[in-house]
Design a protein around this motif. Sequence first.
Motif, mmCIF file in Angstrom:
data_model
loop_
_atom_site.group_PDB
_atom_site.id
_atom_site.type_symbol
_atom_site.label_atom_id
_atom_site.label_comp_id
_atom_site.label_asym_id
_atom_site.label_seq_id
_atom_site.Cartn_x
_atom_site.Cartn_y
_atom_site.Cartn_z
ATOM 1 N N GLY A 67 0.832 -1.196 0.000
ATOM 2 C CA GLY A 67 0.000 0.000 0.000
ATOM 3 C C GLY A 67 0.867 1.247 0.000
ATOM 4 N N GLY A 68 0.805 1.995 1.087
ATOM 5 C CA GLY A 68 1.569 3.229 1.185
ATOM 6 C C GLY A 68 2.904 3.064 1.867
ATOM 7 N N THR A 69 3.398 1.843 1.978
ATOM 8 C CA THR A 69 4.659 1.587 2.672
ATOM 9 C C THR A 69 5.537 0.648 1.860
ATOM 10 N N VAL A 70 6.822 0.910 1.858
ATOM 11 C CA VAL A 70 7.796 -0.012 1.291
ATOM 12 C C VAL A 70 8.604 -0.600 2.445
ATOM 13 N N ARG A 71 8.621 -1.927 2.512
ATOM 14 C CA ARG A 71 9.405 -2.611 3.547
ATOM 15 C C ARG A 71 10.667 -3.187 2.913
ATOM 16 N N ILE A 72 11.811 -2.813 3.473
ATOM 17 C CA ILE A 72 13.095 -3.360 3.043
ATOM 18 C C ILE A 72 13.626 -4.238 4.171
ATOM 19 N N GLY A 73 13.873 -5.504 3.875
ATOM 20 C CA GLY A 73 14.398 -6.402 4.874
ATOM 21 C C GLY A 73 15.773 -5.965 5.338
ATOM 22 N N ALA A 74 16.044 -6.153 6.629
ATOM 23 C CA ALA A 74 17.306 -5.688 7.195
ATOM 24 C C ALA A 74 18.503 -6.391 6.574
ATOM 25 N N GLY A 75 18.314 -7.619 6.096
ATOM 26 C CA GLY A 75 19.406 -8.368 5.493
ATOM 27 C C GLY A 75 19.593 -8.105 4.016
ATOM 28 N N THR A 76 18.821 -7.189 3.455
ATOM 29 C CA THR A 76 18.957 -6.847 2.041
ATOM 30 C C THR A 76 20.271 -6.121 1.814
ATOM 31 N N THR A 77 21.042 -6.570 0.827
ATOM 32 C CA THR A 77 22.323 -5.908 0.581
ATOM 33 C C THR A 77 22.104 -4.536 -0.040
ATOM 34 N N GLN A 78 23.096 -3.681 0.140
ATOM 35 C CA GLN A 78 23.036 -2.356 -0.456
ATOM 36 C C GLN A 78 23.025 -2.450 -1.982
ATOM 37 N N ASP A 133 11.316 9.718 8.022
ATOM 38 C CA ASP A 133 10.462 9.245 9.129
ATOM 39 C C ASP A 133 10.152 7.760 8.992
ATOM 40 N N ALA A 134 11.172 6.979 8.693
ATOM 41 C CA ALA A 134 10.996 5.532 8.577
ATOM 42 C C ALA A 134 10.750 4.913 9.944
ATOM 43 N N GLU A 135 10.249 3.681 9.929
ATOM 44 C CA GLU A 135 10.041 2.920 11.161
ATOM 45 C C GLU A 135 10.825 1.613 11.066
ATOM 46 N N LEU A 136 11.531 1.267 12.135
ATOM 47 C CA LEU A 136 12.375 0.085 12.141
ATOM 48 C C LEU A 136 11.712 -1.006 12.959
ATOM 49 N N GLN A 137 11.713 -2.216 12.413
ATOM 50 C CA GLN A 137 11.073 -3.353 13.060
ATOM 51 C C GLN A 137 12.134 -4.219 13.730
ATOM 52 N N ALA A 138 11.896 -4.555 14.996
ATOM 53 C CA ALA A 138 12.838 -5.381 15.755
ATOM 54 C C ALA A 138 12.082 -6.528 16.410
ATOM 55 N N VAL A 139 12.732 -7.684 16.500
ATOM 56 C CA VAL A 139 12.102 -8.848 17.110
ATOM 57 C C VAL A 139 12.994 -9.368 18.234
ATOM 58 N N SER A 140 12.368 -9.873 19.274
ATOM 59 C CA SER A 140 13.059 -10.448 20.425
ATOM 60 C C SER A 140 12.184 -11.572 20.968
ATOM 61 N N PRO A 141 12.624 -12.288 21.996
ATOM 62 C CA PRO A 141 11.760 -13.307 22.582
ATOM 63 C C PRO A 141 10.437 -12.753 23.108
ATOM 64 N N ARG A 142 10.369 -11.450 23.321
ATOM 65 C CA ARG A 142 9.143 -10.821 23.826
ATOM 66 C C ARG A 142 8.182 -10.459 22.695
ATOM 67 N N GLY A 143 8.621 -10.621 21.437
ATOM 68 C CA GLY A 143 7.769 -10.290 20.299
ATOM 69 C C GLY A 143 8.404 -9.233 19.424
ATOM 70 N N THR A 144 7.563 -8.569 18.630
ATOM 71 C CA THR A 144 8.029 -7.566 17.673
ATOM 72 C C THR A 144 7.657 -6.180 18.162
ATOM 73 N N ARG A 145 8.548 -5.234 17.944
ATOM 74 C CA ARG A 145 8.202 -3.845 18.260
ATOM 75 C C ARG A 145 8.681 -2.937 17.141
ATOM 76 N N THR A 146 8.014 -1.790 17.028
ATOM 77 C CA THR A 146 8.328 -0.793 16.023
ATOM 78 C C THR A 146 9.046 0.368 16.691
ATOM 79 N N ALA A 169 13.495 -5.384 9.689
ATOM 80 C CA ALA A 169 13.007 -4.685 8.497
ATOM 81 C C ALA A 169 12.887 -3.198 8.778
ATOM 82 N N ILE A 170 12.807 -2.433 7.699
ATOM 83 C CA ILE A 170 12.611 -0.988 7.791
ATOM 84 C C ILE A 170 11.438 -0.632 6.895
ATOM 85 N N ASP A 171 10.483 0.101 7.441
ATOM 86 C CA ASP A 171 9.295 0.525 6.699
ATOM 87 C C ASP A 171 9.423 1.999 6.321
ATOM 88 N N PHE A 172 9.285 2.270 5.038
ATOM 89 C CA PHE A 172 9.380 3.636 4.520
ATOM 90 C C PHE A 172 8.031 4.077 3.973
#
Length: 307
Positions: A67-78, A133-146, A169-172
């Motif tokens: 939709g209105g967001t592009v998600r780039i996986g954190a492991g995506t090479t430059q 104003d991107a948003e970064l996605q992080a995961v841990s044993p407690r779940g996912t947070r933005t 991942a990073i959401d733009f």
Amino acid sequence: MKPPSFEYHVPGDVDEAVGLLAELGEDAKAIAGGQSLVPMLALRLANPEHLVDLRRLDGLRGVEERGGTVRIGAGTTQAAVARSAGVARSVPLMARATPLIGHFQIRNRGTVGGSLAHADAAAEYPAVVLALDAELQAVSPRGTRTIPAAGFFTGLWSTALDEDELLTAIDFPVRRGRSGFAIEEFARRGGDFAIAGAAVALELDDAGRVARCGIGLFGLGSTPLRAPAAEAAATGAALADIDPDELGRTAIGELDAVPADLHASADHRAHVGAVVVARAWRRAAEEAGRRAAEEAGHRAAEEAANG
């Protein structure tokens, strides 16, 4: 120098990687492309007892538009970012920043997430995520947070990520229409870290005034920075009424302190910083103005066709 000894782990999926980071705690370090971490290991600037290699985590790679967001996986090479038509179309500032990163060998291995998690104040990607104003996605044993980009970079080579968190991942936000984007930097040699740089993203409203702008600065502090006073001065103004040189001076004038090192004095870095902000603003403003004129032309043609 050779790196210190460490135990090497190669998890098969994200859950296993996060589990290792949680189990090993502060003694562990995640490694993606290794373009920042390996030199730090060799120089003994980092001394982890465990390395958790993320290379097998295919789920961390890729570009997806939602939709209105592009998600780039954190492991995506430059290099993959540079080749992506979707990034060029929907997140052009990322596409334009990528060729400035090191050399092509570095971009073939270096990852988006690795650059952001390393949090080098002179790197391009951190300033870009701030400006957009991107948003970064992080995961841990407690779940996912933005984590909003504005709260991600906390200090020199440090971020808001907890020890057991993995950047996934990073959401733009997709910004099209009457928008303009530009990145400018000054470095002594191609591929070097910038002495000073600026990333600019702006949008115009229907009246041709600045509806939103983001100015990300790199090489000008201990962390990547925004320029809120300059952004506030530009927002609501017509492009013709904005003096790019004055905007550049405003952006640098609000900094608490400009660093000095072997590459540049504080005064020189501040002067260059003001210049690159002005240059980036001019290029972004030209693009936004051109798109606004094209949009107005298309609208007029449609109205004429509809009689």
